[in-house]
Scaffold this active site. Structure first.
Site, PDB file in Angstrom:
ATOM      1  N   ARG A 149       0.829  -1.225   0.000  1.00 36.76           N
ATOM      2  CA  ARG A 149       0.000   0.000   0.000  1.00 36.76           C
ATOM      3  C   ARG A 149       0.855   1.264   0.000  1.00 36.76           C
ATOM      4  O   ARG A 149       0.515   2.266   0.621  1.00 36.76           O
ATOM      5  CB  ARG A 149      -0.961   0.034   1.201  1.00 36.76           C
ATOM      6  CG  ARG A 149      -1.848  -1.177   1.346  1.00 36.76           C
ATOM      7  CD  ARG A 149      -2.922  -1.280   0.271  1.00 36.76           C
ATOM      8  NE  ARG A 149      -3.851  -2.353   0.598  1.00 36.76           N
ATOM      9  CZ  ARG A 149      -3.768  -3.592   0.121  1.00 36.76           C
ATOM     10  NH1 ARG A 149      -2.818  -3.916  -0.756  1.00 36.76           N
ATOM     11  NH2 ARG A 149      -4.650  -4.505   0.472  1.00 36.76           N
TER      12      ARG A 149
ATOM     13  N   SER B 152     -10.632   0.036   3.744  1.00 36.28           N
ATOM     14  CA  SER B 152      -9.827  -0.221   4.946  1.00 36.28           C
ATOM     15  C   SER B 152      -9.195   1.079   5.412  1.00 36.28           C
ATOM     16  O   SER B 152      -8.476   1.720   4.652  1.00 36.28           O
ATOM     17  CB  SER B 152      -8.706  -1.210   4.635  1.00 36.28           C
ATOM     18  OG  SER B 152      -9.242  -2.385   4.108  1.00 36.28           O
TER      19      SER B 152
ATOM     20  N   GLU C 121      -4.201   3.899   6.363  1.00 35.65           N
ATOM     21  CA  GLU C 121      -4.001   3.733   4.918  1.00 35.65           C
ATOM     22  C   GLU C 121      -4.604   4.925   4.171  1.00 35.65           C
ATOM     23  O   GLU C 121      -4.088   5.354   3.138  1.00 35.65           O
ATOM     24  CB  GLU C 121      -4.690   2.430   4.481  1.00 35.65           C
ATOM     25  CG  GLU C 121      -4.603   2.167   3.004  1.00 35.65           C
ATOM     26  CD  GLU C 121      -5.280   0.863   2.602  1.00 35.65           C
ATOM     27  OE1 GLU C 121      -5.026  -0.178   3.233  1.00 35.65           O
ATOM     28  OE2 GLU C 121      -6.065   0.905   1.635  1.00 35.65           O
TER      29      GLU C 121
HETATM   30  P1  FAD Z   1      -8.525   9.430  -4.308  1.00 36.43           P
HETATM   31  O1  FAD Z   1      -9.182   9.081  -3.027  1.00 36.43           O
HETATM   32  O2  FAD Z   1      -9.175  10.456  -5.166  1.00 36.43           O
HETATM   33  O3  FAD Z   1      -7.028   9.889  -4.004  1.00 36.43           O
HETATM   34  C1  FAD Z   1      -6.202   9.126  -3.142  1.00 36.43           C
HETATM   35  C2  FAD Z   1      -4.847   9.819  -3.042  1.00 36.43           C
HETATM   36  O4  FAD Z   1      -4.179   9.779  -4.307  1.00 36.43           O
HETATM   37  C3  FAD Z   1      -4.956  11.305  -2.688  1.00 36.43           C
HETATM   38  O5  FAD Z   1      -3.822  11.637  -1.918  1.00 36.43           O
HETATM   39  C4  FAD Z   1      -4.911  12.004  -4.032  1.00 36.43           C
HETATM   40  O6  FAD Z   1      -4.408  13.330  -3.954  1.00 36.43           O
HETATM   41  C5  FAD Z   1      -3.961  11.110  -4.809  1.00 36.43           C
HETATM   42  N1  FAD Z   1      -4.253  11.035  -6.253  1.00 36.43           N
HETATM   43  C6  FAD Z   1      -5.386  10.604  -6.836  1.00 36.43           C
HETATM   44  N2  FAD Z   1      -5.258  10.602  -8.167  1.00 36.43           N
HETATM   45  C7  FAD Z   1      -4.022  11.084  -8.437  1.00 36.43           C
HETATM   46  C8  FAD Z   1      -3.299  11.334  -9.639  1.00 36.43           C
HETATM   47  N3  FAD Z   1      -3.817  11.110 -10.845  1.00 36.43           N
HETATM   48  N4  FAD Z   1      -2.034  11.837  -9.525  1.00 36.43           N
HETATM   49  C9  FAD Z   1      -1.493  12.074  -8.314  1.00 36.43           C
HETATM   50  N5  FAD Z   1      -2.122  11.868  -7.148  1.00 36.43           N
HETATM   51  C10 FAD Z   1      -3.375  11.356  -7.215  1.00 36.43           C
HETATM   52  N6  FAD Z   1      -7.828  -0.051  -1.915  1.00 36.43           N
HETATM   53  C11 FAD Z   1      -7.055  -1.139  -2.141  1.00 36.43           C
HETATM   54  O7  FAD Z   1      -5.828  -1.033  -2.324  1.00 36.43           O
HETATM   55  N7  FAD Z   1      -7.598  -2.390  -2.184  1.00 36.43           N
HETATM   56  C12 FAD Z   1      -8.925  -2.609  -1.998  1.00 36.43           C
HETATM   57  O8  FAD Z   1      -9.366  -3.737  -2.062  1.00 36.43           O
HETATM   58  C13 FAD Z   1      -9.766  -1.473  -1.734  1.00 36.43           C
HETATM   59  N8  FAD Z   1     -11.085  -1.627  -1.503  1.00 36.43           N
HETATM   60  C14 FAD Z   1     -11.855  -0.536  -1.234  1.00 36.43           C
HETATM   61  C15 FAD Z   1     -13.226  -0.738  -0.991  1.00 36.43           C
HETATM   62  C16 FAD Z   1     -14.054   0.339  -0.722  1.00 36.43           C
HETATM   63  C17 FAD Z   1     -15.527   0.115  -0.454  1.00 36.43           C
HETATM   64  C18 FAD Z   1     -13.507   1.657  -0.712  1.00 36.43           C
HETATM   65  C19 FAD Z   1     -14.399   2.846  -0.482  1.00 36.43           C
HETATM   66  C20 FAD Z   1     -12.149   1.852  -0.949  1.00 36.43           C
HETATM   67  C21 FAD Z   1     -11.313   0.757  -1.202  1.00 36.43           C
HETATM   68  N9  FAD Z   1      -9.926   0.912  -1.424  1.00 36.43           N
HETATM   69  C22 FAD Z   1      -9.155  -0.186  -1.700  1.00 36.43           C
HETATM   70  C23 FAD Z   1      -9.308   2.241  -1.373  1.00 36.43           C
HETATM   71  C24 FAD Z   1      -9.408   3.033  -2.712  1.00 36.43           C
HETATM   72  O9  FAD Z   1     -10.485   2.606  -3.476  1.00 36.43           O
HETATM   73  C25 FAD Z   1      -8.132   2.920  -3.543  1.00 36.43           C
HETATM   74  O10 FAD Z   1      -7.019   3.346  -2.803  1.00 36.43           O
HETATM   75  C26 FAD Z   1      -8.232   3.723  -4.840  1.00 36.43           C
HETATM   76  O11 FAD Z   1      -7.093   3.479  -5.641  1.00 36.43           O
HETATM   77  C27 FAD Z   1      -8.345   5.229  -4.608  1.00 36.43           C
HETATM   78  O12 FAD Z   1      -8.639   5.820  -5.855  1.00 36.43           O
HETATM   79  P2  FAD Z   1      -9.287   7.259  -5.965  1.00 36.43           P
HETATM   80  O13 FAD Z   1      -9.269   7.663  -7.391  1.00 36.43           O
HETATM   81  O14 FAD Z   1     -10.601   7.280  -5.308  1.00 36.43           O
HETATM   82  O15 FAD Z   1      -8.230   8.113  -5.138  1.00 36.43           O
HETATM   83  P1  NAP Z   2     -10.108 -11.286   4.526  1.00 32.70           P
HETATM   84  O1  NAP Z   2     -10.228 -12.174   3.337  1.00 32.70           O
HETATM   85  O2  NAP Z   2     -11.119 -11.354   5.610  1.00 32.70           O
HETATM   86  O3  NAP Z   2      -8.667 -11.456   5.162  1.00 32.70           O
HETATM   87  C1  NAP Z   2      -8.273 -10.685   6.301  1.00 32.70           C
HETATM   88  C2  NAP Z   2      -6.854 -10.226   6.095  1.00 32.70           C
HETATM   89  O4  NAP Z   2      -6.026 -11.373   6.050  1.00 32.70           O
HETATM   90  C3  NAP Z   2      -6.698  -9.484   4.808  1.00 32.70           C
HETATM   91  O5  NAP Z   2      -6.461  -8.152   5.143  1.00 32.70           O
HETATM   92  C4  NAP Z   2      -5.557 -10.163   4.082  1.00 32.70           C
HETATM   93  O6  NAP Z   2      -4.418  -9.324   3.915  1.00 32.70           O
HETATM   94  C5  NAP Z   2      -5.142 -11.307   4.970  1.00 32.70           C
HETATM   95  N1  NAP Z   2      -5.198 -12.574   4.194  1.00 32.70           N
HETATM   96  C6  NAP Z   2      -6.287 -13.361   3.977  1.00 32.70           C
HETATM   97  N2  NAP Z   2      -5.936 -14.447   3.268  1.00 32.70           N
HETATM   98  C7  NAP Z   2      -4.607 -14.330   3.007  1.00 32.70           C
HETATM   99  C8  NAP Z   2      -3.669 -15.142   2.314  1.00 32.70           C
HETATM  100  N3  NAP Z   2      -4.016 -16.297   1.738  1.00 32.70           N
HETATM  101  N4  NAP Z   2      -2.389 -14.701   2.234  1.00 32.70           N
HETATM  102  C9  NAP Z   2      -2.019 -13.543   2.801  1.00 32.70           C
HETATM  103  N5  NAP Z   2      -2.867 -12.733   3.483  1.00 32.70           N
HETATM  104  C10 NAP Z   2      -4.141 -13.121   3.590  1.00 32.70           C
HETATM  105  O7  NAP Z   2     -10.009  -9.757   4.014  1.00 32.70           O
HETATM  106  P2  NAP Z   2     -11.146  -8.759   3.547  1.00 32.70           P
HETATM  107  O8  NAP Z   2     -11.184  -7.645   4.492  1.00 32.70           O
HETATM  108  O9  NAP Z   2     -12.408  -9.499   3.190  1.00 32.70           O
HETATM  109  O10 NAP Z   2     -10.509  -8.199   2.197  1.00 32.70           O
HETATM  110  C11 NAP Z   2     -10.276  -9.059   1.115  1.00 32.70           C
HETATM  111  C12 NAP Z   2      -9.195  -8.470   0.240  1.00 32.70           C
HETATM  112  O11 NAP Z   2      -9.617  -7.191  -0.264  1.00 32.70           O
HETATM  113  C13 NAP Z   2      -7.887  -8.227   0.993  1.00 32.70           C
HETATM  114  O12 NAP Z   2      -6.811  -8.508   0.142  1.00 32.70           O
HETATM  115  C14 NAP Z   2      -7.937  -6.750   1.337  1.00 32.70           C
HETATM  116  O13 NAP Z   2      -6.646  -6.164   1.387  1.00 32.70           O
HETATM  117  C15 NAP Z   2      -8.734  -6.170   0.171  1.00 32.70           C
HETATM  118  N6  NAP Z   2      -9.492  -4.993   0.610  1.00 32.70           N
HETATM  119  C16 NAP Z   2      -8.833  -3.827   0.733  1.00 32.70           C
HETATM  120  C17 NAP Z   2      -9.499  -2.683   1.116  1.00 32.70           C
HETATM  121  C18 NAP Z   2      -8.771  -1.368   1.188  1.00 32.70           C
HETATM  122  O14 NAP Z   2      -9.428  -0.341   1.308  1.00 32.70           O
HETATM  123  N7  NAP Z   2      -7.478  -1.360   1.115  1.00 32.70           N
HETATM  124  C19 NAP Z   2     -10.864  -2.736   1.402  1.00 32.70           C
HETATM  125  C20 NAP Z   2     -11.487  -3.956   1.307  1.00 32.70           C
HETATM  126  C21 NAP Z   2     -10.805  -5.092   0.903  1.00 32.70           C
HETATM  127  P3  NAP Z   2      -4.220  -8.248   2.721  1.00 32.70           P
HETATM  128  O15 NAP Z   2      -5.130  -7.119   3.067  1.00 32.70           O
HETATM  129  O16 NAP Z   2      -2.775  -7.898   2.865  1.00 32.70           O
HETATM  130  O17 NAP Z   2      -4.556  -8.901   1.440  1.00 32.70           O
END
Ligand code: FAD
Ligand code: NAP
Length: 337
Positions: A163, A237, A333
């Site tokens: 991340r 998250s 995050e």
């Molecule tokens: P924004 O929120 O608009 O911006 C995020 C940051 O990036 C800000 O600092 C902004 O200034 C900067 N930024 C945006 N665009 C640019 C650009 N073009 N150039 C320079 N800087 C920029 N994330 C995960 O990694 N994995 C997931 O599974 C995941 N699941 C999610 C589920 C839900 C329900 C929600 C609401 C969010 C989730 N996220 C997840 C977080 C998010 O969706 C991601 O991080 C996504 O990439 C953010 O994109 P955005 O365009 O909305 O960014």
């Molecule tokens: P989950 O499946 O309930 O698992 C809980 C956590 O355990 C996750 O955060 C994941 O880490 C870790 N995990 C599970 N299985 C794994 C494996 N086989 N090997 C290594 N790590 C493992 O998680 P969840 O909340 O439903 O989310 C599912 C996936 O979507 C995850 O990868 C999560 O990162 C992603 N997600 C991200 C966001 C966001 O905003 N960043 C929001 C929702 C979901 P990791 O998170 O490192 O994968």
């Protein structure tokens, strides 16, 4: 000349649905428009927004918010096995994933239904279900906000981590990502290493899944587990999963035998932050207008009318409590403004 709006509410531009205003607001759809904006508003603070799904806005923004709407998906290079796609930063990430599934380009199916824009995907090296964008990333082009030149960054130069990327750290506020190039595979094995995907596919009797099967499974799991921001404000998250030493983990395991972990290497393990938060009693916490989601303890929610600062305070209480109970410092995050 791009349209500039004054005192614009950002409520519809962040998935938490926080109602703050931007002193100035514009959207750009070309690199030249972006350059014009930086030339003409050189003294203003700037905030680049994609989908606003990874930000918590804690106060009015005293400057210029720039919504990135650079669009387009085109083939940059192609051979028998791979294709490199050039994608505008303002494209929707999930629509891009669906485009890949439709064209049978493998690599991003596990990242289905992540909200937000293509341009933000390298910012925190988005990841889910065992795949991160670094696995398919080829290069990007970003505008240097000081020189207004378009620079190219290869995968190595982006310094992707969990991340993290160079753009979230050392280069913060120095570049606007304009185009991202992804290298996808025409013939590739799917990654079903995460248990939830396997279980879903097995329950459907699918033994040899293709990329559409995996994408459908991820969409179904996420739709059940995660709150839809259109219904309940959230930014996914809120915290990262902490990586701790095995020594600390072994000590914690004595006190908390059920504590889960995933091995990173010989000395480090990853502990799910959701488990720490839930086990500390915060899952489903109801603070009135805000709280912790009932199905997923990592997700802080705006139930309607919450202030960003209230959600930030809640996150700090969780950080303090988790630290006191387990000696682990949770990192946020979500980007705080
Ligand atoms: P924004 O929120 O608009 O911006 C995020 C940051 O990036 C800000 O600092 C902004 O200034 C900067 N930024 C945006 N665009 C640019 C650009 N073009 N150039 C320079 N800087 C920029 N994330 C995960 O990694 N994995 C997931 O599974 C995941 N699941 C999610 C589920 C839900 C329900 C929600 C609401 C969010 C989730 N996220 C997840 C977080 C998010 O969706 C991601 O991080 C996504 O990439 C953010 O994109 P955005 O365009 O909305 O960014
Ligand atoms: P989950 O499946 O309930 O698992 C809980 C956590 O355990 C996750 O955060 C994941 O880490 C870790 N995990 C599970 N299985 C794994 C494996 N086989 N090997 C290594 N790590 C493992 O998680 P969840 O909340 O439903 O989310 C599912 C996936 O979507 C995850 O990868 C999560 O990162 C992603 N997600 C991200 C966001 C966001 O905003 N960043 C929001 C929702 C979901 P990791 O998170 O490192 O994968």
């Amino acid at each position: 000349m791009e349209t500039i709006q004054h005192d614009k509410s950002l409520k519809d531009y962040n998935t938490f649905g926080i109602d703050v205003t931007a002193k100035l607001f514009t959207s750009i759809s070309t690199v030249d428009e972006l350059r014009d904006i930086y030339r003409n508003y050189s003294t203003e603070n700037k905030l680049i927004l994609g989908g606003g799904s990874n930000v918590l806005l804690t106060k009015d923004f005293d400057g210029l918010v720039i919504k990135n709407e650079i669009r387009g998906i085109s083939i940059s290079e192609e051979d028998e096995d791979t294709v490199i796609l050039k994608v505008g930063a303002g494209e929707s990430w999930h629509q891009f994933v669906l485009y890949c599934i439709e064209n049978e380009y493998a690599g991003v199916e596990n990242l289905s239904l992540i909200p937000g824009s293509v341009g933000a995907s390298p910012m925190q090296n988005i990841g889910a279900y065992g795949v991160e964008i670094k696995d398919v990333f080829h290069k990007l082009q970003a505008l240097n906000v000081f020189t207004l030149d378009l620079h190219t960054y290869t995968k190595d130069a982006c310094n992707f981590g969990y991340r993290e990327s160079v753009f979230k750290k050392e280069f913060k506020n120095q570049y606007v990502i304009c185009y991202v190039y992804y290298k996808l595979h025409k013939k590739a094995a799917v990654n079903t290493s995460y248990g939830a995907i396997n279980e879903r596919l097995r329950s459907q009797g699918i033994e040899s899944p293709n990329i559409k099967d995996v994408s459908d499974a991820v969409i179904a799991i996420r739709s059940e587990k995660l709150p839809d921001p259109k219904v309940l404000g959230n930014a996914g998250s809120f915290f990262k999963n902490p990586v701790i030493t095995r020594v600390l983990y072994d000590t914690l395991k004595e006190a908390y035998p059920a504590i889960p972990m995933y091995v990173i290497d010989a000395t480090l393990v990853k502990v799910p932050a959701a488990w720490l938060i839930e086990n500390a009693g915060w899952k489903g916490y109801d603070g009135g207008k805000y709280g912790v989601h009932t199905n997923q303890a990592l997700v802080l929610v705006n139930k309607g009318g919450a202030k960003g600062a209230e959600i930030w305070d809640l996150s700090q209480r969780i950080v303090d409590d988790v630290n006191a109970k387990y000696g682990i410092a949770l990192e946020r995050e979500v980007n705080i403004y």
